[in-house]
Motif scaffolding. Structure first.
Motif, PDB file in Angstrom:
ATOM      1  N   GLY A   1      71.559  82.496  38.429  1.00  0.00           N
ATOM      2  CA  GLY A   1      70.210  82.532  38.008  1.00  0.00           C
ATOM      3  C   GLY A   1      69.917  81.142  37.378  1.00  0.00           C
ATOM      4  N   ILE A   2      70.463  79.956  37.487  1.00  0.00           N
ATOM      5  CA  ILE A   2      69.945  78.864  36.825  1.00  0.00           C
ATOM      6  C   ILE A   2      69.640  77.778  37.891  1.00  0.00           C
ATOM      7  CG2 ILE A   2      71.460  79.229  34.722  1.00  0.00           C
ATOM      8  CD1 ILE A   2      73.276  76.749  35.797  1.00  0.00           C
ATOM      9  N   LYS A   3      68.758  76.905  37.480  1.00  0.00           N
ATOM     10  CA  LYS A   3      68.355  75.608  38.152  1.00  0.00           C
ATOM     11  C   LYS A   3      68.917  74.620  37.579  1.00  0.00           C
ATOM     12  CE  LYS A   3      64.553  72.875  39.643  1.00  0.00           C
ATOM     13  NZ  LYS A   3      63.019  72.761  39.517  1.00  0.00           N
ATOM     14  N   VAL A   4      69.852  73.627  38.423  1.00  0.00           N
ATOM     15  CA  VAL A   4      70.499  72.834  38.011  1.00  0.00           C
ATOM     16  C   VAL A   4      69.710  71.527  37.983  1.00  0.00           C
ATOM     17  CG1 VAL A   4      72.335  71.035  38.613  1.00  0.00           C
ATOM     18  CG2 VAL A   4      72.746  73.454  38.935  1.00  0.00           C
ATOM     19  N   LEU A   5      69.666  70.635  36.824  1.00  0.00           N
ATOM     20  CA  LEU A   5      68.835  69.687  36.568  1.00  0.00           C
ATOM     21  C   LEU A   5      69.578  68.481  36.687  1.00  0.00           C
ATOM     22  CD1 LEU A   5      66.625  70.725  33.794  1.00  0.00           C
ATOM     23  CD2 LEU A   5      65.942  70.833  36.073  1.00  0.00           C
ATOM     24  N   THR A   6      70.773  68.480  36.144  1.00  0.00           N
ATOM     25  CA  THR A   6      71.623  67.235  35.987  1.00  0.00           C
ATOM     26  C   THR A   6      73.121  67.771  35.982  1.00  0.00           C
ATOM     27  OG1 THR A   6      70.026  66.045  34.406  1.00  0.00           O
ATOM     28  CG2 THR A   6      72.196  65.263  34.651  1.00  0.00           C
ATOM     29  N   CYS A   7      73.977  67.099  37.031  1.00  0.00           N
ATOM     30  CA  CYS A   7      75.337  67.209  36.962  1.00  0.00           C
ATOM     31  C   CYS A   7      76.047  66.213  37.287  1.00  0.00           C
ATOM     32  CB  CYS A   7      75.765  68.368  38.095  1.00  0.00           C
ATOM     33  SG  CYS A   7      75.029  68.077  39.781  1.00  0.00           S
ATOM     34  N   GLN A   8      77.462  66.253  36.831  1.00  0.00           N
ATOM     35  CA  GLN A   8      78.400  64.870  37.411  1.00  0.00           C
ATOM     36  C   GLN A   8      79.693  65.210  38.010  1.00  0.00           C
ATOM     37  OE1 GLN A   8      78.947  63.714  33.417  1.00  0.00           O
ATOM     38  NE2 GLN A   8      77.404  62.111  33.287  1.00  0.00           N
ATOM     39  N   PRO A   9      80.168  64.653  38.694  1.00  0.00           N
ATOM     40  CA  PRO A   9      81.499  64.962  39.455  1.00  0.00           C
ATOM     41  C   PRO A   9      82.376  65.208  38.097  1.00  0.00           C
ATOM     42  CG  PRO A   9      80.500  63.223  40.636  1.00  0.00           C
ATOM     43  CD  PRO A   9      79.514  63.495  39.304  1.00  0.00           C
ATOM     44  N   LEU A  10      83.183  66.013  38.199  1.00  0.00           N
ATOM     45  CA  LEU A  10      84.498  66.168  37.285  1.00  0.00           C
ATOM     46  C   LEU A  10      85.838  65.839  37.851  1.00  0.00           C
ATOM     47  CD1 LEU A  10      85.338  66.790  34.581  1.00  0.00           C
ATOM     48  CD2 LEU A  10      85.348  69.436  34.985  1.00  0.00           C
ATOM     49  N   THR A  11      85.891  66.459  38.951  1.00  0.00           N
ATOM     50  CA  THR A  11      87.084  66.475  39.628  1.00  0.00           C
ATOM     51  C   THR A  11      87.077  67.213  40.995  1.00  0.00           C
ATOM     52  OG1 THR A  11      89.780  66.689  39.676  1.00  0.00           O
ATOM     53  CG2 THR A  11      88.419  68.469  38.720  1.00  0.00           C
TER      54      THR A  11
END
Length: 128
Positions: A58-68
């Motif tokens: 139930g969240i809206k992703v605003l910012t993400c970065q590749p981890l692995t």
């Protein structure tokens, strides 16, 4: 054997991450995991991650970065986990599909509580 491509979100808040418990009847059931789901045909990993996290927690992703990126062969299933750290989001994550959930400090994550493929995610988190 079919490769299952999965978008995985490590939802972070300070030193804590959000994890959910897999249903007992699911593959690797009864283990904790980082939420996410299958990347559908024609869908980008980012789109899949945004869709899956909205559906599951139930969240809206605003910012993400590749981890692995992790490939793991369970014998009955081969998975490719495309893991992203979710840095900014709207809403409060919860078990939208009835699954148990919790926030846990990265330093206290126990790899034995997770499916084998997720253990490399824990290692990556503890080394950053």
């Amino acid at each position: 054997m079919t490769l299952v491509h999965v978008a995985v979100g490590v939802i972070a808040r300070g030193d804590n991450v959000f994890i959910t418990l897999r249903a007992n009847d699911a593959h690797q059931g009864g283990k904790w995991e980082f939420p996410g789901g299958k990347v559908e045909a024609g869908e980008t990993v980012s789109d899949a991650l945004t869709r899956e996290l909205a559906e599951e927690v139930g969240i809206k992703v605003l910012t993400c970065q590749p981890l692995t990126i992790i490939e793991h062969d369970y014998g009955d299933k081969h998975v490719k986990l495309d893991v992203h750290r979710v840095i900014a989001f709207e809403g409060e994550p919860h078990g939208k599909e009835g699954q148990r959930f919790k926030w846990q400090a990265v330093s206290t994550l126990n790899a034995e509580d997770f499916p084998a493929a997720n253990r490399a995610i824990i290692s990556a988190l503890k080394s950053t």
